[in-house]
Structure formats: C-alpha cells, structure tokens
Design a protein around this motif. Structure first.
Motif, PDB file in Angstrom:
ATOM      1  N   PRO A  26       0.822  -1.254  -0.086  1.00  0.00           N
ATOM      2  CA  PRO A  26      -0.018   0.008  -0.104  1.00  0.00           C
ATOM      3  C   PRO A  26       0.829   1.181   0.163  1.00  0.00           C
ATOM      4  O   PRO A  26       0.469   1.982  -0.788  1.00  0.00           O
ATOM      5  CB  PRO A  26      -0.880  -0.142   1.574  1.00  0.00           C
ATOM      6  N   VAL A  27       1.937   1.276   0.720  1.00  0.00           N
ATOM      7  CA  VAL A  27       2.713   2.505   0.614  1.00  0.00           C
ATOM      8  C   VAL A  27       3.486   2.960  -0.464  1.00  0.00           C
ATOM      9  O   VAL A  27       3.356   4.049  -1.175  1.00  0.00           O
ATOM     10  CB  VAL A  27       3.687   2.148   1.784  1.00  0.00           C
ATOM     11  N   ILE A  28       3.839   1.612  -1.101  1.00  0.00           N
ATOM     12  CA  ILE A  28       4.412   1.860  -2.549  1.00  0.00           C
ATOM     13  C   ILE A  28       3.420   2.295  -3.677  1.00  0.00           C
ATOM     14  O   ILE A  28       3.596   3.411  -4.503  1.00  0.00           O
ATOM     15  CB  ILE A  28       5.147   0.620  -3.196  1.00  0.00           C
ATOM     16  N   ARG A  29       2.205   1.695  -3.376  1.00  0.00           N
ATOM     17  CA  ARG A  29       1.027   2.366  -4.563  1.00  0.00           C
ATOM     18  C   ARG A  29       0.655   3.683  -4.145  1.00  0.00           C
ATOM     19  O   ARG A  29       0.499   4.351  -5.127  1.00  0.00           O
ATOM     20  CB  ARG A  29      -0.420   1.224  -4.125  1.00  0.00           C
ATOM     21  N   LYS A  30       0.483   4.204  -3.029  1.00  0.00           N
ATOM     22  CA  LYS A  30       0.439   5.634  -2.569  1.00  0.00           C
ATOM     23  C   LYS A  30       1.368   6.311  -3.257  1.00  0.00           C
ATOM     24  O   LYS A  30       1.122   7.606  -3.751  1.00  0.00           O
ATOM     25  CB  LYS A  30       0.296   5.772  -1.098  1.00  0.00           C
ATOM     26  N   LEU A  31       2.708   5.908  -3.143  1.00  0.00           N
ATOM     27  CA  LEU A  31       3.848   6.749  -3.680  1.00  0.00           C
ATOM     28  C   LEU A  31       3.910   6.597  -5.105  1.00  0.00           C
ATOM     29  O   LEU A  31       4.313   7.845  -5.595  1.00  0.00           O
ATOM     30  CB  LEU A  31       5.122   5.852  -3.233  1.00  0.00           C
ATOM     31  N   LYS A  32       3.391   5.830  -5.778  1.00  0.00           N
ATOM     32  CA  LYS A  32       2.927   5.850  -7.149  1.00  0.00           C
ATOM     33  C   LYS A  32       2.147   6.729  -7.703  1.00  0.00           C
ATOM     34  O   LYS A  32       2.420   7.709  -8.535  1.00  0.00           O
ATOM     35  CB  LYS A  32       2.860   4.351  -7.768  1.00  0.00           C
ATOM     36  N   TRP A  33       0.961   6.910  -6.800  1.00  0.00           N
ATOM     37  CA  TRP A  33       0.073   8.005  -7.354  1.00  0.00           C
ATOM     38  C   TRP A  33       0.687   9.512  -6.917  1.00  0.00           C
ATOM     39  O   TRP A  33       0.394  10.316  -7.656  1.00  0.00           O
ATOM     40  CB  TRP A  33      -1.145   7.725  -6.327  1.00  0.00           C
ATOM     41  N   PHE A  34       1.452   9.532  -5.719  1.00  0.00           N
ATOM     42  CA  PHE A  34       2.025  10.828  -5.421  1.00  0.00           C
ATOM     43  C   PHE A  34       2.916  11.141  -6.744  1.00  0.00           C
ATOM     44  O   PHE A  34       2.843  12.481  -7.094  1.00  0.00           O
ATOM     45  CB  PHE A  34       3.011  10.746  -4.182  1.00  0.00           C
ATOM     46  N   VAL A  35       3.953  10.306  -7.210  1.00  0.00           N
ATOM     47  CA  VAL A  35       4.515  10.593  -8.233  1.00  0.00           C
ATOM     48  C   VAL A  35       3.969  11.009  -9.591  1.00  0.00           C
ATOM     49  O   VAL A  35       4.314  11.766 -10.294  1.00  0.00           O
ATOM     50  CB  VAL A  35       5.630   9.421  -8.752  1.00  0.00           C
ATOM     51  N   THR A  36       2.877  10.217  -9.723  1.00  0.00           N
ATOM     52  CA  THR A  36       1.936  10.606 -10.825  1.00  0.00           C
ATOM     53  C   THR A  36       1.479  12.058 -10.822  1.00  0.00           C
ATOM     54  O   THR A  36       1.390  12.936 -11.889  1.00  0.00           O
ATOM     55  CB  THR A  36       0.892   9.531 -11.092  1.00  0.00           C
ATOM     56  N   PHE A  37       0.864  12.269  -9.845  1.00  0.00           N
ATOM     57  CA  PHE A  37       0.271  13.620  -9.445  1.00  0.00           C
ATOM     58  C   PHE A  37       1.544  14.497  -9.586  1.00  0.00           C
ATOM     59  O   PHE A  37       1.124  15.859 -10.242  1.00  0.00           O
ATOM     60  CB  PHE A  37      -0.665  13.616  -8.314  1.00  0.00           C
ATOM     61  N   ALA A  38       2.387  14.584  -9.050  1.00  0.00           N
ATOM     62  CA  ALA A  38       3.728  15.230  -9.016  1.00  0.00           C
ATOM     63  C   ALA A  38       4.245  15.572 -10.479  1.00  0.00           C
ATOM     64  O   ALA A  38       4.482  16.762 -10.828  1.00  0.00           O
ATOM     65  CB  ALA A  38       4.857  14.964  -8.109  1.00  0.00           C
ATOM     66  N   THR A  39       4.255  14.743 -11.229  1.00  0.00           N
ATOM     67  CA  THR A  39       4.703  14.700 -12.228  1.00  0.00           C
ATOM     68  C   THR A  39       3.670  15.484 -13.481  1.00  0.00           C
ATOM     69  O   THR A  39       4.032  16.308 -14.100  1.00  0.00           O
ATOM     70  CB  THR A  39       4.725  13.349 -12.986  1.00  0.00           C
ATOM     71  N   LEU A  40       2.486  15.129 -12.990  1.00  0.00           N
ATOM     72  CA  LEU A  40       1.320  15.840 -13.898  1.00  0.00           C
ATOM     73  C   LEU A  40       1.367  17.458 -13.458  1.00  0.00           C
ATOM     74  O   LEU A  40       1.286  18.243 -14.340  1.00  0.00           O
ATOM     75  CB  LEU A  40      -0.091  15.485 -13.505  1.00  0.00           C
ATOM     76  N   PHE A  41       1.668  17.859 -12.257  1.00  0.00           N
ATOM     77  CA  PHE A  41       1.688  19.001 -11.711  1.00  0.00           C
ATOM     78  C   PHE A  41       2.787  19.923 -12.462  1.00  0.00           C
ATOM     79  O   PHE A  41       2.510  20.926 -12.725  1.00  0.00           O
ATOM     80  CB  PHE A  41       1.584  19.279  -9.977  1.00  0.00           C
ATOM     81  N   THR A  42       3.916  19.066 -12.235  1.00  0.00           N
ATOM     82  CA  THR A  42       5.297  19.782 -12.964  1.00  0.00           C
ATOM     83  C   THR A  42       4.836  19.972 -14.397  1.00  0.00           C
ATOM     84  O   THR A  42       5.629  20.952 -14.910  1.00  0.00           O
ATOM     85  CB  THR A  42       6.405  18.723 -12.892  1.00  0.00           C
ATOM     86  N   GLY A  43       4.334  19.008 -15.258  1.00  0.00           N
ATOM     87  CA  GLY A  43       4.153  19.393 -16.613  1.00  0.00           C
ATOM     88  C   GLY A  43       3.263  20.650 -16.717  1.00  0.00           C
ATOM     89  O   GLY A  43       3.305  21.494 -17.810  1.00  0.00           O
TER      90      GLY A  43
END
Length: 140
Positions: A26-43
């Motif tokens: 679960p922690v890694i899955r949440k980390l993957k979501w965080f990375v996805t949203f951070a990447t989208l925000f950065t874009g």
C-alpha cells in the motif's frame, strides 16, 4: 502441539516473490500515485512557465492555446514522465533488494496448521488465521 492434530510447514521467502510483494504494498502504491500527480503538476507548471516567458520575455500576446508551446510542453512532459517513472521504479527495486538482503535472505519461516480447528498459527505470536473462503494461497 500433538503431531496428530497439527501439521508444521516450513518455507523460505523467495527474492522475486518479496520484490513483487514489496512493489504492490500500500505504501508503494500511494507513492506511485504521488509521483503521478507530482509529474502532472510539474507538466502544468512547465507549460505555465513557458507561457509566462513567452509573454514577458518575447512580448507576445497571451494565448492560452499556443500550439507550439503545447507541443513542446507535451514533449518535455513525456520525457519527464519516462525519466521519473524509471527512476522511481529503480528506487523501489533497489529498496526491495536491500530489504530482502537485510531481513529475509537465508531465513526460513514456520507455519503450523491445526487440523481440528482448521486454522493456521502464523508468526511468533501464533496468530490464528481460519481457513475459509477469504484465505488466498499465492504459491504452492
């Protein structure tokens, strides 16, 4: 326990299984979501920054749908996504390998099964896990 009423199973943790389990925790899955949203925000931030640069530095008019900036931002965003997801995947695999080496490599674990109660006794505390329709066996 009496040998007639219980069965003792001994198993070792496989490296590939642990890496897969760690990657789906679960922690890694949440980390993957965080990375996805951070990447989208950065874009989005890249696009807005380039739009402001175009307006302030070059003196062009503000256009929300500037085709050249959208295409360039999309290309930069895709490159950034590929880099970020590969880097995070490599980080997750390195952490899983390190955890496996430090904790599970070369160890074996014991599970006891009580026949009469139809329950597994798991861990040092001998937690009782009933055998019912919710029990899943991943590898035999």
């Amino acid at each position: 326990m009496n040998k007639d009423t219980s069965i003792t199973l001994q198993y070792s943790v496989e490296k590939e299984d642990y890496i897969k389990l760690f990657s789906h925790s679960p922690v890694i899955r949440k980390l993957k979501w965080f990375v996805t949203f951070a990447t989208l925000f950065t874009g989005v931030l890249i696009y807005v920054t380039m739009q402001l640069t175009d307006v302030l530095y070059y003196g062009n008019k503000l256009r929300i749908f500037n085709e050249k900036l959208i295409i360039f931002s999309l290309i930069v965003f895709i490159i950034f996504c590929i880099y970020t997801f590969r880097k995070s995947r490599r980080k997750i695999l390195n952490q899983a390998n390190e955890n496996y080496k430090d904790i599970y490599e070369g160890r074996s674990f014991t599970i006891e099964y009580e026949i009469e109660a139809a329950e597994f006794l798991v861990g040092n505390r001998r937690k009782r896990v009933p055998v019912d329709s919710q029990l899943e066996i991943f590898k035999s």
